[in-house]
Design a protein around this motif. Structure first.
Motif, PDB file in Angstrom:
ATOM      1  N   VAL A 153       0.808  -1.196  -0.044  1.00  0.00           N
ATOM      2  CA  VAL A 153      -0.087  -0.081   0.022  1.00  0.00           C
ATOM      3  C   VAL A 153       0.927   1.401   0.122  1.00  0.00           C
ATOM      4  O   VAL A 153       0.331   2.406   0.321  1.00  0.00           O
ATOM      5  CB  VAL A 153      -1.027   0.071   1.276  1.00  0.00           C
ATOM      6  CG1 VAL A 153      -2.046  -1.137   1.048  1.00  0.00           C
ATOM      7  CG2 VAL A 153      -0.375  -0.296   2.403  1.00  0.00           C
ATOM      8  N   THR A 154       2.210   1.285  -0.268  1.00  0.00           N
ATOM      9  CA  THR A 154       3.061   2.139  -0.180  1.00  0.00           C
ATOM     10  C   THR A 154       2.844   3.271   0.866  1.00  0.00           C
ATOM     11  O   THR A 154       2.891   4.427   0.680  1.00  0.00           O
ATOM     12  CB  THR A 154       2.965   3.107  -1.582  1.00  0.00           C
ATOM     13  OG1 THR A 154       1.906   3.734  -1.660  1.00  0.00           O
ATOM     14  CG2 THR A 154       3.412   2.070  -2.738  1.00  0.00           C
ATOM     15  N   GLY A 155       2.836   2.676   2.060  1.00  0.00           N
ATOM     16  CA  GLY A 155       2.387   3.423   3.384  1.00  0.00           C
ATOM     17  C   GLY A 155       3.956   3.799   3.847  1.00  0.00           C
ATOM     18  O   GLY A 155       5.184   3.491   3.265  1.00  0.00           O
ATOM     19  N   GLN A 156       4.003   4.426   5.000  1.00  0.00           N
ATOM     20  CA  GLN A 156       5.317   4.728   5.551  1.00  0.00           C
ATOM     21  C   GLN A 156       5.872   3.708   6.636  1.00  0.00           C
ATOM     22  O   GLN A 156       5.187   3.784   7.671  1.00  0.00           O
ATOM     23  CB  GLN A 156       5.108   6.094   6.078  1.00  0.00           C
ATOM     24  CG  GLN A 156       6.497   6.613   6.855  1.00  0.00           C
ATOM     25  CD  GLN A 156       6.555   8.018   7.139  1.00  0.00           C
ATOM     26  OE1 GLN A 156       5.423   8.656   7.254  1.00  0.00           O
ATOM     27  NE2 GLN A 156       7.444   8.434   7.965  1.00  0.00           N
ATOM     28  N   LYS A 157       6.835   3.069   6.132  1.00  0.00           N
ATOM     29  CA  LYS A 157       7.415   2.265   7.178  1.00  0.00           C
ATOM     30  C   LYS A 157       7.707   2.842   8.746  1.00  0.00           C
ATOM     31  O   LYS A 157       8.329   3.998   8.639  1.00  0.00           O
ATOM     32  CB  LYS A 157       8.595   1.544   6.627  1.00  0.00           C
ATOM     33  CG  LYS A 157       9.107   0.273   7.540  1.00  0.00           C
ATOM     34  CD  LYS A 157      10.440  -0.298   6.908  1.00  0.00           C
ATOM     35  CE  LYS A 157      11.077  -1.263   7.840  1.00  0.00           C
ATOM     36  NZ  LYS A 157      12.430  -1.816   7.181  1.00  0.00           N
ATOM     37  N   GLY A 158       7.412   2.198   9.862  1.00  0.00           N
ATOM     38  CA  GLY A 158       7.525   2.740  11.116  1.00  0.00           C
ATOM     39  C   GLY A 158       6.377   3.707  11.481  1.00  0.00           C
ATOM     40  O   GLY A 158       6.316   3.830  12.925  1.00  0.00           O
ATOM     41  N   THR A 159       5.547   4.072  10.468  1.00  0.00           N
ATOM     42  CA  THR A 159       4.334   4.822  10.921  1.00  0.00           C
ATOM     43  C   THR A 159       3.132   4.008  10.639  1.00  0.00           C
ATOM     44  O   THR A 159       2.059   4.176  11.692  1.00  0.00           O
ATOM     45  CB  THR A 159       4.180   5.942  10.115  1.00  0.00           C
ATOM     46  OG1 THR A 159       5.357   6.874  10.463  1.00  0.00           O
ATOM     47  CG2 THR A 159       3.173   6.908  10.595  1.00  0.00           C
ATOM     48  N   ASP A 160       3.049   3.424   9.406  1.00  0.00           N
ATOM     49  CA  ASP A 160       1.819   2.678   9.143  1.00  0.00           C
ATOM     50  C   ASP A 160       2.023   1.203   9.395  1.00  0.00           C
ATOM     51  O   ASP A 160       0.855   0.536   9.333  1.00  0.00           O
ATOM     52  CB  ASP A 160       1.511   2.805   7.848  1.00  0.00           C
ATOM     53  CG  ASP A 160       1.146   4.306   7.360  1.00  0.00           C
ATOM     54  OD1 ASP A 160       0.524   4.849   8.102  1.00  0.00           O
ATOM     55  OD2 ASP A 160       1.686   4.813   6.392  1.00  0.00           O
ATOM     56  N   TYR A 161       3.134   0.651   9.445  1.00  0.00           N
ATOM     57  CA  TYR A 161       3.283  -0.736   9.531  1.00  0.00           C
ATOM     58  C   TYR A 161       4.817  -0.803   9.819  1.00  0.00           C
ATOM     59  O   TYR A 161       5.747   0.275   9.733  1.00  0.00           O
ATOM     60  CB  TYR A 161       3.084  -1.642   8.583  1.00  0.00           C
ATOM     61  CG  TYR A 161       3.561  -1.014   7.076  1.00  0.00           C
ATOM     62  CD1 TYR A 161       4.802  -1.018   6.920  1.00  0.00           C
ATOM     63  CD2 TYR A 161       2.661  -0.403   6.296  1.00  0.00           C
ATOM     64  CE1 TYR A 161       5.310  -0.502   5.467  1.00  0.00           C
ATOM     65  CE2 TYR A 161       2.976   0.018   5.112  1.00  0.00           C
ATOM     66  CZ  TYR A 161       4.238   0.054   4.768  1.00  0.00           C
ATOM     67  OH  TYR A 161       5.029   0.421   3.427  1.00  0.00           O
ATOM     68  N   VAL A 162       5.378  -2.056  10.623  1.00  0.00           N
ATOM     69  CA  VAL A 162       6.730  -2.214  10.961  1.00  0.00           C
ATOM     70  C   VAL A 162       7.667  -2.596   9.632  1.00  0.00           C
ATOM     71  O   VAL A 162       8.582  -2.570   9.507  1.00  0.00           O
ATOM     72  CB  VAL A 162       6.737  -3.117  12.080  1.00  0.00           C
ATOM     73  CG1 VAL A 162       6.153  -2.674  13.457  1.00  0.00           C
ATOM     74  CG2 VAL A 162       6.314  -4.538  11.969  1.00  0.00           C
ATOM     75  N   GLU A 163       6.801  -3.345   8.894  1.00  0.00           N
ATOM     76  CA  GLU A 163       7.154  -4.140   7.768  1.00  0.00           C
ATOM     77  C   GLU A 163       6.096  -4.410   6.574  1.00  0.00           C
ATOM     78  O   GLU A 163       5.222  -4.652   7.116  1.00  0.00           O
ATOM     79  CB  GLU A 163       8.147  -5.156   8.116  1.00  0.00           C
ATOM     80  CG  GLU A 163       8.890  -5.790   6.809  1.00  0.00           C
ATOM     81  CD  GLU A 163       9.879  -4.858   6.314  1.00  0.00           C
ATOM     82  OE1 GLU A 163       9.611  -4.177   5.247  1.00  0.00           O
ATOM     83  OE2 GLU A 163      10.959  -4.782   6.787  1.00  0.00           O
ATOM     84  N   SER A 164       6.648  -4.219   5.357  1.00  0.00           N
ATOM     85  CA  SER A 164       5.420  -4.584   4.355  1.00  0.00           C
ATOM     86  C   SER A 164       6.169  -5.776   3.704  1.00  0.00           C
ATOM     87  O   SER A 164       7.374  -5.823   2.999  1.00  0.00           O
ATOM     88  CB  SER A 164       5.404  -3.461   3.246  1.00  0.00           C
ATOM     89  OG  SER A 164       4.602  -3.736   2.302  1.00  0.00           O
ATOM     90  N   VAL A 165       5.557  -7.120   3.925  1.00  0.00           N
ATOM     91  CA  VAL A 165       6.177  -8.237   3.363  1.00  0.00           C
ATOM     92  C   VAL A 165       5.480  -8.590   2.150  1.00  0.00           C
ATOM     93  O   VAL A 165       4.380  -9.203   2.156  1.00  0.00           O
ATOM     94  CB  VAL A 165       5.962  -9.310   4.428  1.00  0.00           C
ATOM     95  CG1 VAL A 165       6.754 -10.760   4.178  1.00  0.00           C
ATOM     96  CG2 VAL A 165       6.810  -9.267   5.688  1.00  0.00           C
ATOM     97  N   VAL A 166       5.873  -8.189   1.019  1.00  0.00           N
ATOM     98  CA  VAL A 166       5.419  -8.448  -0.410  1.00  0.00           C
ATOM     99  C   VAL A 166       6.298  -9.452  -1.204  1.00  0.00           C
ATOM    100  O   VAL A 166       7.488  -9.636  -1.015  1.00  0.00           O
ATOM    101  CB  VAL A 166       5.212  -6.976  -1.135  1.00  0.00           C
ATOM    102  CG1 VAL A 166       4.149  -6.271  -0.512  1.00  0.00           C
ATOM    103  CG2 VAL A 166       6.498  -6.368  -1.228  1.00  0.00           C
ATOM    104  N   TRP A 167       5.692  -9.938  -2.144  1.00  0.00           N
ATOM    105  CA  TRP A 167       6.530 -10.857  -3.013  1.00  0.00           C
ATOM    106  C   TRP A 167       7.360  -9.998  -3.877  1.00  0.00           C
ATOM    107  O   TRP A 167       7.069  -8.875  -4.335  1.00  0.00           O
ATOM    108  CB  TRP A 167       5.808 -11.908  -3.859  1.00  0.00           C
ATOM    109  CG  TRP A 167       4.475 -11.522  -4.595  1.00  0.00           C
ATOM    110  CD1 TRP A 167       4.521 -10.428  -5.685  1.00  0.00           C
ATOM    111  CD2 TRP A 167       3.182 -11.750  -4.426  1.00  0.00           C
ATOM    112  NE1 TRP A 167       3.214 -10.216  -6.237  1.00  0.00           N
ATOM    113  CE2 TRP A 167       2.392 -11.055  -5.339  1.00  0.00           C
ATOM    114  CE3 TRP A 167       2.239 -12.517  -3.332  1.00  0.00           C
ATOM    115  CZ2 TRP A 167       0.902 -11.161  -5.365  1.00  0.00           C
ATOM    116  CZ3 TRP A 167       1.121 -12.933  -3.665  1.00  0.00           C
ATOM    117  CH2 TRP A 167       0.316 -12.182  -4.683  1.00  0.00           C
TER     118      TRP A 167
END
Length: 372
Positions: A153-167
């Motif tokens: 979702v191209t959010g901000q790491k650390g603010t919207d999630y701790v990590e984005s695990v995508v393929w």
């Protein structure tokens, strides 16, 4: 023919029955690869090895929740079973999930509910894109470790999630374009995706279109954007019938959910057209058997259902203040390559919905999909 729609209560019952047994079974780690460990340089000391949850089990009772909210219900069932099985390896972890089909607001409500119920780790497949970011951000502000998975979702790491695990879309696309150049050469190809605006489809398609220009200039993308099918076999059947009627013979179809490609295969049969090649991720026994029946040229990259377990490990590492060893992006393995003689076996005794690239034993998959 299309994947069965499984009720949430049915799945809960099946998973509850099997999770103790699965916890004792060997669960293969996520495929090796990626460019960096999850968490990056901002995290503290590294935790364990990729695929190992044992060093991440929290010392006190901890609630974790998996939220999946649109499309691919069979895929979601298996993905949740992987999540539940991984969580069961930690005696202090209490796992649950939300499998919704009622839309964006329900997905947002499920995230808010997980926070209200005291979840410490929430793994979310944000199927509705940026609209889910505010609820994810709110959860992070409440101290919940949110891990975004599958959909970027191209959010901000650390603010919207701790990590984005995508393929790893670049690796997937490079493999597909190279395979097309070597085994198809020229002709038309169409990309069959999920619901309109699906972030995972958009990102996977964008990478494919770029790789096609670089590695397979003889292949023409028609149409020049992806075709929404809601990852549904019946919708793919209608969509492909329309594409053939409008554009004639296709050399290949590419999709980001191979289990529902059986609908596309049926459309080809209905039209009496020459069977094209198929290149996909997220397969099923139904598609494996369709490949055998119709002698389809196929490149399948898979292991996507294992991403929920990898995401849980990432979330637990963040909860412990550690850097996860899980590779990001998540690299899929080559599950099938008919050109190289790598062809999964069609076994009629296995549910056509089963994805045998899952790390779960066949008996467990049968229990999840059939309640047996």
């Amino acid at each position: 023919m299309h994947p069965a729609r499984l009720s949430r209560s049915h799945l809960f019952a099946a998973v509850t029955a099997i999770v103790s047994a699965v916890a004792l079974a060997a669960c293969a780690p996520a495929p090796a690869g990626g460019t960096t460990p999850a968490g990056g340089a901002t995290s503290a000391a590294a935790a364990g090895a990729p695929g190992d949850i044992t060093s991440l089990c929290p010392p006190e009772p901890t609630k974790v929740v998996y939220i999946k909210s649109a499309g691919g219900q069979v895929w979601a069932a298996i993905s949740n079973a992987e999540f539940q099985a991984e969580a069961a390896k930690c005696p202090t972890v209490e796992a649950s999930w939300y499998n919704g089909t009622t839309g964006q607001q329900a997905a947002i409500a499920a995230t808010n509910a997980a926070v209200a119920q005291g979840a410490k780790v929430v793994v979310i497949s944000p199927d509705f894109g940026p609209s889910q970011l505010p609820s994810m951000r709110k959860a992070m502000q409440a101290g919940v470790k949110v891990v975004s998975t599958v959909n970027d979702v191209t959010g901000q790491k650390g603010t919207d999630y701790v990590e984005s695990v995508v393929w790893d879309t670049d690796a997937i696309a490079r493999n597909q374009a190279t395979w097309l150049a070597e085994n198809v050469g020229n002709g038309k190809v169409a990309f069959l995706g999920g619901q309109p605006g699906a972030p995972s489809t958009e990102k996977t398609f964008t990478a494919f279109a770029a790789a096609l220009k670089q590695y397979a200039p003889g292949i023409q993308l028609v149409p020049d954007t992806w075709v929404p099918t809601n990852w549904d076999a019946s919708q793919k059947r209608r969509a492909v019938a329309g594409l053939i009627a409008q554009n004639g013979q296709y050399a290949a179809f590419v999709s980001d959910y191979g289990a529902s490609d059986i609908g596309a295969v049926q459309a080809i049969v209905d039209a009496g057209a020459t069977m094209p090649a198929f290149l996909n991720i997220g397969s099923s026994q139904g598609f494996v058997c369709a490949v055998a029946q119709h002698r389809i040229a196929w490149l399948g990259q898979d292991g996507t259902t294992q991403m929920s377990a990898a995401s849980l490990r990432v979330g637990l590492a963040a909860l412990a203040g550690k850097q996860s060893a899980e590779p990001v992006p998540f690299v899929l393995s080559v599950y099938a390559d008919t050109a190289a003689g790598k062809v999964p076996t069609c076994d009629p005794s296995i549910s056509p919905d089963a994805d045998l690239s899952s790390s779960l034993p066949v008996d467990t998959l049968k229990a999840v999909l059939n309640g047996g």
